[in-house]
Design a protein around this motif. Structure first.
Motif, PDB file in Angstrom:
ATOM      1  N   GLY A  81      42.249  30.236  44.308  1.00 21.68           N
ATOM      2  CA  GLY A  81      42.946  30.953  45.368  1.00 21.68           C
ATOM      3  C   GLY A  81      43.371  29.944  46.426  1.00 21.68           C
ATOM      4  N   ALA A  82      44.603  30.019  46.861  1.00 18.97           N
ATOM      5  CA  ALA A  82      45.100  29.108  47.895  1.00 18.97           C
ATOM      6  C   ALA A  82      46.060  29.862  48.797  1.00 18.97           C
ATOM      7  CB  ALA A  82      45.805  27.910  47.265  1.00 18.97           C
ATOM      8  N   ALA A 115      42.442  18.107  35.409  1.00 15.60           N
ATOM      9  CA  ALA A 115      41.134  17.654  35.882  1.00 15.60           C
ATOM     10  C   ALA A 115      39.993  18.127  34.982  1.00 15.60           C
ATOM     11  CB  ALA A 115      40.900  18.128  37.316  1.00 15.60           C
ATOM     12  N   VAL A 116      40.098  19.343  34.450  1.00 17.38           N
ATOM     13  CA  VAL A 116      38.948  19.895  33.728  1.00 17.38           C
ATOM     14  C   VAL A 116      39.258  20.314  32.295  1.00 17.38           C
ATOM     15  CG1 VAL A 116      37.746  20.635  35.821  1.00 17.38           C
ATOM     16  CG2 VAL A 116      39.349  22.197  34.714  1.00 17.38           C
ATOM     17  N   SER A 117      40.503  20.095  31.851  1.00 20.46           N
ATOM     18  CA  SER A 117      40.901  20.450  30.481  1.00 20.46           C
ATOM     19  C   SER A 117      40.572  21.904  30.127  1.00 20.46           C
ATOM     20  CB  SER A 117      40.238  19.510  29.471  1.00 20.46           C
ATOM     21  OG  SER A 117      40.549  18.183  29.776  1.00 20.46           O
ATOM     22  N   LEU A 118      40.922  22.785  31.047  1.00 24.71           N
ATOM     23  CA  LEU A 118      40.775  24.230  30.805  1.00 24.71           C
ATOM     24  C   LEU A 118      42.024  24.924  31.338  1.00 24.71           C
ATOM     25  CD1 LEU A 118      37.121  24.922  32.043  1.00 24.71           C
ATOM     26  CD2 LEU A 118      37.960  25.360  29.728  1.00 24.71           C
ATOM     27  N   PRO A 119      42.378  26.084  30.767  1.00 24.82           N
ATOM     28  CA  PRO A 119      43.520  26.816  31.330  1.00 24.82           C
ATOM     29  C   PRO A 119      43.235  27.151  32.796  1.00 24.82           C
ATOM     30  CG  PRO A 119      42.707  27.860  29.312  1.00 24.82           C
ATOM     31  CD  PRO A 119      41.736  26.773  29.652  1.00 24.82           C
ATOM     32  N   ALA A 120      44.204  26.880  33.670  1.00 22.31           N
ATOM     33  CA  ALA A 120      44.002  27.105  35.102  1.00 22.31           C
ATOM     34  C   ALA A 120      45.085  28.015  35.658  1.00 22.31           C
ATOM     35  CB  ALA A 120      43.989  25.771  35.845  1.00 22.31           C
ATOM     36  N   PHE A 121      44.697  28.879  36.583  1.00 25.83           N
ATOM     37  CA  PHE A 121      45.626  29.846  37.176  1.00 25.83           C
ATOM     38  C   PHE A 121      45.453  29.861  38.684  1.00 25.83           C
ATOM     39  CE2 PHE A 121      44.394  31.159  32.941  1.00 25.83           C
ATOM     40  CZ  PHE A 121      45.624  31.368  32.335  1.00 25.83           C
ATOM     41  N   VAL A 122      46.578  29.984  39.377  1.00 24.43           N
ATOM     42  CA  VAL A 122      46.558  29.951  40.838  1.00 24.43           C
ATOM     43  C   VAL A 122      47.044  31.291  41.379  1.00 24.43           C
ATOM     44  CG1 VAL A 122      47.569  28.839  42.862  1.00 24.43           C
ATOM     45  CG2 VAL A 122      46.878  27.456  40.907  1.00 24.43           C
ATOM     46  N   GLU A 123      46.422  31.747  42.436  1.00 24.75           N
ATOM     47  CA  GLU A 123      46.808  33.020  43.049  1.00 24.75           C
ATOM     48  C   GLU A 123      46.768  32.877  44.566  1.00 24.75           C
ATOM     49  OE1 GLU A 123      47.656  35.951  41.127  1.00 24.75           O
ATOM     50  OE2 GLU A 123      48.423  36.276  43.151  1.00 24.75           O
ATOM     51  N   ASN A 124      47.617  33.588  45.245  1.00 25.19           N
ATOM     52  CA  ASN A 124      47.565  33.697  46.697  1.00 25.19           C
ATOM     53  C   ASN A 124      46.138  34.124  47.101  1.00 25.19           C
ATOM     54  OD1 ASN A 124      47.553  35.777  48.931  1.00 25.19           O
ATOM     55  ND2 ASN A 124      49.553  34.873  49.263  1.00 25.19           N
ATOM     56  N   ASP A 125      45.546  33.470  48.105  1.00 24.97           N
ATOM     57  CA  ASP A 125      44.133  33.727  48.423  1.00 24.97           C
ATOM     58  C   ASP A 125      43.851  35.166  48.869  1.00 24.97           C
ATOM     59  OD1 ASP A 125      45.418  33.284  50.841  1.00 24.97           O
ATOM     60  OD2 ASP A 125      44.080  31.678  51.495  1.00 24.97           O
ATOM     61  N   ALA A 126      44.779  35.759  49.606  1.00 26.47           N
ATOM     62  CA  ALA A 126      44.569  37.149  50.034  1.00 26.47           C
ATOM     63  C   ALA A 126      44.640  38.103  48.835  1.00 26.47           C
ATOM     64  CB  ALA A 126      45.605  37.551  51.082  1.00 26.47           C
ATOM     65  N   ASN A 127      45.535  37.809  47.893  1.00 25.98           N
ATOM     66  CA  ASN A 127      45.603  38.616  46.666  1.00 25.98           C
ATOM     67  C   ASN A 127      44.316  38.459  45.858  1.00 25.98           C
ATOM     68  OD1 ASN A 127      48.161  39.463  47.242  1.00 25.98           O
ATOM     69  ND2 ASN A 127      49.190  38.214  45.698  1.00 25.98           N
ATOM     70  N   ALA A 128      43.812  37.213  45.792  1.00 24.82           N
ATOM     71  CA  ALA A 128      42.577  36.972  45.043  1.00 24.82           C
ATOM     72  C   ALA A 128      41.419  37.747  45.658  1.00 24.82           C
ATOM     73  CB  ALA A 128      42.264  35.475  45.011  1.00 24.82           C
ATOM     74  N   ALA A 129      41.329  37.748  46.999  1.00 25.88           N
ATOM     75  CA  ALA A 129      40.256  38.487  47.676  1.00 25.88           C
ATOM     76  C   ALA A 129      40.387  39.994  47.405  1.00 25.88           C
ATOM     77  CB  ALA A 129      40.292  38.205  49.179  1.00 25.88           C
ATOM     78  N   ALA A 130      41.612  40.483  47.419  1.00 28.78           N
ATOM     79  CA  ALA A 130      41.838  41.907  47.145  1.00 28.78           C
ATOM     80  C   ALA A 130      41.409  42.248  45.718  1.00 28.78           C
ATOM     81  CB  ALA A 130      43.316  42.256  47.344  1.00 28.78           C
ATOM     82  N   TYR A 131      41.744  41.366  44.789  1.00 31.47           N
ATOM     83  CA  TYR A 131      41.387  41.628  43.392  1.00 31.47           C
ATOM     84  C   TYR A 131      39.867  41.577  43.212  1.00 31.47           C
ATOM     85  CZ  TYR A 131      42.221  41.971  38.410  1.00 31.47           C
ATOM     86  OH  TYR A 131      42.261  42.408  37.113  1.00 31.47           O
ATOM     87  N   GLY A 132      39.202  40.687  43.927  1.00 29.16           N
ATOM     88  CA  GLY A 132      37.747  40.612  43.880  1.00 29.16           C
ATOM     89  C   GLY A 132      37.113  41.918  44.341  1.00 29.16           C
ATOM     90  N   GLU A 133      37.567  42.439  45.474  1.00 29.85           N
ATOM     91  CA  GLU A 133      37.020  43.706  45.979  1.00 29.85           C
ATOM     92  C   GLU A 133      37.356  44.867  45.030  1.00 29.85           C
ATOM     93  OE1 GLU A 133      34.925  44.394  48.305  1.00 29.85           O
ATOM     94  OE2 GLU A 133      34.839  42.541  49.460  1.00 29.85           O
ATOM     95  N   TYR A 134      38.520  44.793  44.411  1.00 29.64           N
ATOM     96  CA  TYR A 134      38.943  45.838  43.469  1.00 29.64           C
ATOM     97  C   TYR A 134      38.049  45.871  42.228  1.00 29.64           C
ATOM     98  CZ  TYR A 134      41.706  47.541  39.477  1.00 29.64           C
ATOM     99  OH  TYR A 134      42.100  48.147  38.327  1.00 29.64           O
TER     100      TYR A 134
END
Ligand SMILES: [Zn+2]
Length: 314
Positions: A63-64, A96-115
């Motif tokens: 989240g950024a 950096a870690v050789s894994l699939p990586a995904f980026v999300e807007n931090d406020a959206n990520a927080a909303a999805y966490g609470e959801y």
């Protein structure tokens, strides 16, 4: 990973949204691109190595602060981290870690966490307001995060409450953020004491300018009338905004998170009263307005769960 203006944090999160391990460092101040990317890569490697000790690691979610393109994982112009300008964050993490990586807007990520794992658990639709230094938001409708056509949906902090109001950092005027952030509540309190509307707090030593939101909370607990009035006005402004949001979106649940949500006891009564005078029935009676249960970890949990969600089926 959660990359904020103050802290850079990483965690190991399980598929149910439980945090198994976490760490954090201060966000390197004034860092250039190389230093920011190195710090991010380092803290992610640490989490991935811990995760490998615990089990099977599938993906990295980050989240950024926006604006960013969640599809390509490119961060454009983060306001507090200039070194991250136009960085392909998902690609850097993948490298950096050789894994699939995904980026999300931090406020959206927080909303999805609470959801998925917090106060909104079980709801099909919710609106999350993050009340802190600024006001952020996230919207989930029918189980899907609403990103919008250009990735800027749910900028709830920039709903205009008063077109003649104070200028906002976004270039507009009278945005919700100017009325319902923690600094706005402190400003309101300060002004009302300075202009004589309320007497200064009895046990206050030192300049009023030094007060912060934690002081305001303590004053409200002690019954300071100016602090109580400042929180009530915060609640009234939030009630206006949430009334409009509910009339447009009709979600099952509204969740309030961020540092200021800890003072909800002092602003919820005014919020609910104003909300009831704005929202259309039967949403008015049925929408649940709750405080978040994940606190400052909502973004970490949401970023991880979104990454799992976005992972192509094996
Ligand atoms: Zn604004």
């Amino acid at each position: 990973m959660d990359l904020g203006g103050t802290n850079l944090r990483s965690a190991v999160v399980d598929a149910g949204g439980g945090i198994l391990w976490k760490t954090g460092i201060p966000t390197p101040p004034e860092a250039d691109r190389e230093e920011v990317v190195a710090a991010i890569a380092g803290i992610c490697r640490e989490a991935v190595s811990r995760a490998r000790d615990l089990g099977d690691v599938r993906a990295v979610g980050a989240g950024a602060a926006g604006p960013l393109d969640a599809g390509s994982g490119v961060v454009f112009t983060p306001p507090n981290i200039p070194g991250l300008r136009n960085v392909a964050l998902a690609a850097e993490l993948d490298r950096a870690v050789s894994l699939p990586a995904f980026v999300e807007n931090d406020a959206n990520a927080a909303a999805y966490g609470e959801y998925r794992a917090g106060a909104g658990r079980g709801a099909e639709s919710l609106v999350v307001l993050t009340l802190g230094t600024g006001v952020g938001g996230g919207i989930v409708l029918g189980g899907e995060l609403l990103r919008g056509a250009h990735g800027t949906a749910a900028e709830i902090g920039h709903m205009v409450l008063d077109p003649t109001g104070p200028p906002c950092g976004c270039g507009s005027r009278g945005c919700l953020e100017q009325y319902a952030s923690a600094p706005a509540a402190v400003r309101r309190w300060h002004r009302s004491v300075e202009d004589g509307t309320f007497p200064p707090p009895a046990d206050w030593s030192g300049p009023l300018e030094g007060a912060d939101a934690a002081d305001l909370y303590r004053l409200a607990q002690a019954g300071d009338p100016a602090a109580l009035a400042a929180f009530a006005e915060t609640g009234r402004c939030l009630g206006e905004a949430i009334g409009s949001l509910v009339n447009v979106l009709d979600p099952e649940t509204v969740v309030l998170t961020g540092g200021l949500a800890g003072a909800a006891e002092f602003f919820l009564p005014a919020l609910e009263k104003t909300f009831a005078s704005r929202a259309v029935s039967p949403a008015r009676e049925k929408v649940r307005i709750l405080t978040g249960t994940l606190g400052g970890d909502a973004g970490l949990v949401g970023a991880a769960l979104l990454a799992l969600e976005r992972l192509p089926p094996a």
